[in-house]
Design a protein around this motif. Structure first.
Motif, PDB file in Angstrom:
ATOM      1  N   LEU A   7       0.836  -1.189   0.000  1.00 35.73           N
ATOM      2  CA  LEU A   7       0.000   0.000   0.000  1.00 35.73           C
ATOM      3  C   LEU A   7       0.873   1.242   0.000  1.00 35.73           C
ATOM      4  N   SER A   8       0.657   2.110  -0.974  1.00 37.34           N
ATOM      5  CA  SER A   8       1.437   3.330  -1.079  1.00 37.34           C
ATOM      6  C   SER A   8       0.589   4.531  -0.678  1.00 37.34           C
ATOM      7  N   TYR A   9       1.142   5.375   0.139  1.00 44.57           N
ATOM      8  CA  TYR A   9       0.449   6.575   0.617  1.00 44.57           C
ATOM      9  C   TYR A   9      -0.896   6.229   1.258  1.00 44.57           C
ATOM     10  N   GLY A  10      -0.993   5.006   1.805  1.00 38.44           N
ATOM     11  CA  GLY A  10      -2.198   4.629   2.513  1.00 38.44           C
ATOM     12  C   GLY A  10      -3.393   4.338   1.640  1.00 38.44           C
ATOM     13  N   LEU A  11      -3.249   4.474   0.322  1.00 31.54           N
ATOM     14  CA  LEU A  11      -4.425   4.265  -0.521  1.00 31.54           C
ATOM     15  C   LEU A  11      -4.178   3.622  -1.870  1.00 31.54           C
ATOM     16  N   HIS A  12      -2.938   3.516  -2.303  1.00 29.98           N
ATOM     17  CA  HIS A  12      -2.683   2.958  -3.627  1.00 29.98           C
ATOM     18  C   HIS A  12      -2.021   1.584  -3.531  1.00 29.98           C
ATOM     19  N   VAL A  13      -2.536   0.642  -4.319  1.00 30.63           N
ATOM     20  CA  VAL A  13      -1.998  -0.717  -4.331  1.00 30.63           C
ATOM     21  C   VAL A  13      -1.021  -0.843  -5.499  1.00 30.63           C
ATOM     22  N   GLY A  17      -0.524   3.080  -9.287  1.00 28.26           N
ATOM     23  CA  GLY A  17      -1.699   2.981  -8.443  1.00 28.26           C
ATOM     24  C   GLY A  17      -2.941   2.661  -9.259  1.00 28.26           C
ATOM     25  N   ASP A  49      -5.631  -6.092  -4.232  1.00 26.18           N
ATOM     26  CA  ASP A  49      -5.556  -5.539  -2.888  1.00 26.18           C
ATOM     27  C   ASP A  49      -4.459  -6.284  -2.136  1.00 26.18           C
ATOM     28  N   GLN A  99      -5.553  -0.674  -9.047  1.00 26.03           N
ATOM     29  CA  GLN A  99      -6.999  -0.518  -8.888  1.00 26.03           C
ATOM     30  C   GLN A  99      -7.746  -1.140 -10.059  1.00 26.03           C
ATOM     31  N   ARG A 113     -12.097   1.091 -11.910  1.00 24.53           N
ATOM     32  CA  ARG A 113     -11.546   2.427 -11.708  1.00 24.53           C
ATOM     33  C   ARG A 113     -12.632   3.488 -11.572  1.00 24.53           C
TER      34      ARG A 113
END
Length: 201
Positions: free
Chosen positions: A76-82, A130, A139, A134, A115
């Motif tokens: 998880l990048s920046y808390g929101l991107h997989v 990211g 996930d 998505q 998306r």
DNA sequence: TAAACGATTAGCT
DNA sequence: GCTAATCGTTTAT
């Protein structure tokens, strides 16, 4: 219909900066979802690469990077991107290729739906790491999965071997200047369009 | 236990 | 071009 030879794990059992350029032009495909051509990837190396997550050894997060070739490393990048990585080198050596952009092929309806985009927004569906995660419906449960027909995520080789261009990596601080980003020159599906004035050849 | 930090993206100026 | 969003991992008390 999409066809091609399914790459087996041995394809990934070598240095990431050797695998990465060979992945350009291959097809990333998720059964029941869709996929497309790999047009932009980055290599992360086990030695001398301060930007590699495994640079300071194994941690709970980067453990998948030490896995067998063909393992999936997702984080998880920046808390929101997989972000999707394909693990390289033999088991025990931490190296991977980050998938940064894909050119959609075939039926894009599922990718668009994942998306939340409309049919006229195809260019934004998988242009960025990211966005790829998505669009493919990935996930954190995909971490440690293995590429192949069993997991449903595969890389296909349909015989196309385009010329590949190398540039500096994007978005990383220390080590970002290393020439480990591999792109399909001229592709309109890169995460960042080529810099104006950059060599076109 | 607390705090800082992203291999990013979308939206606004 | 600038910045908020958002949270698991890592590193520092």
């Amino acid at each position: 219909m999409i066809s091609g030879r399914v790459l087996d794990p041995s394809f990934f059992a070598r240095p990431a900066d050797s695998v990465a350029p060979d992945l350009i032009g291959k097809i990333l495909w998720r059964e029941g979802v869709g996929g497309g051509r790999l047009v932009e990837v980055e290599a992360y190396l086990p030695e001398g690469d301060p930007a590699c997550h495994a640079h300071r050894g194994m941690t709970p997060r980067n453990r998948a990077m030490f896995g067998a070739p063909g393992t999936v490393y997702v984080y998880l990048s920046y808390g929101l991107h997989v972000l999707l990585n394909l693990v390289c080198e033999p088991e025990g050596v931490a190296a991977a290729v980050l998938v940064r952009a894909v050119e959609p092929l075939g039926d894009v309806s599922m990718l668009l739906a994942n998306r939340g985009l409309g049919p006229r927004e195809v260019r934004a569906v998988t242009t960025g790491p990211g966005r790829v995660g998505q669009a493919f419906g990935l996930d954190l449960t995909w971490n440690h999965a293995v590429l192949g027909t069993e997991s449903g995520l595969v890389v296909l080789d349909d015989g196309w071997a385009p010329r590949v261009e190398v540039t500096g990596r994007i978005g990383v601080g220390s080590g970002g200047d290393l020439a480990l980003r591999y792109i399909l020159p001229g592709s309109t599906y890169l995460s960042r369009p080529p810099r104006r004035g950059a060599p076109l050849a």
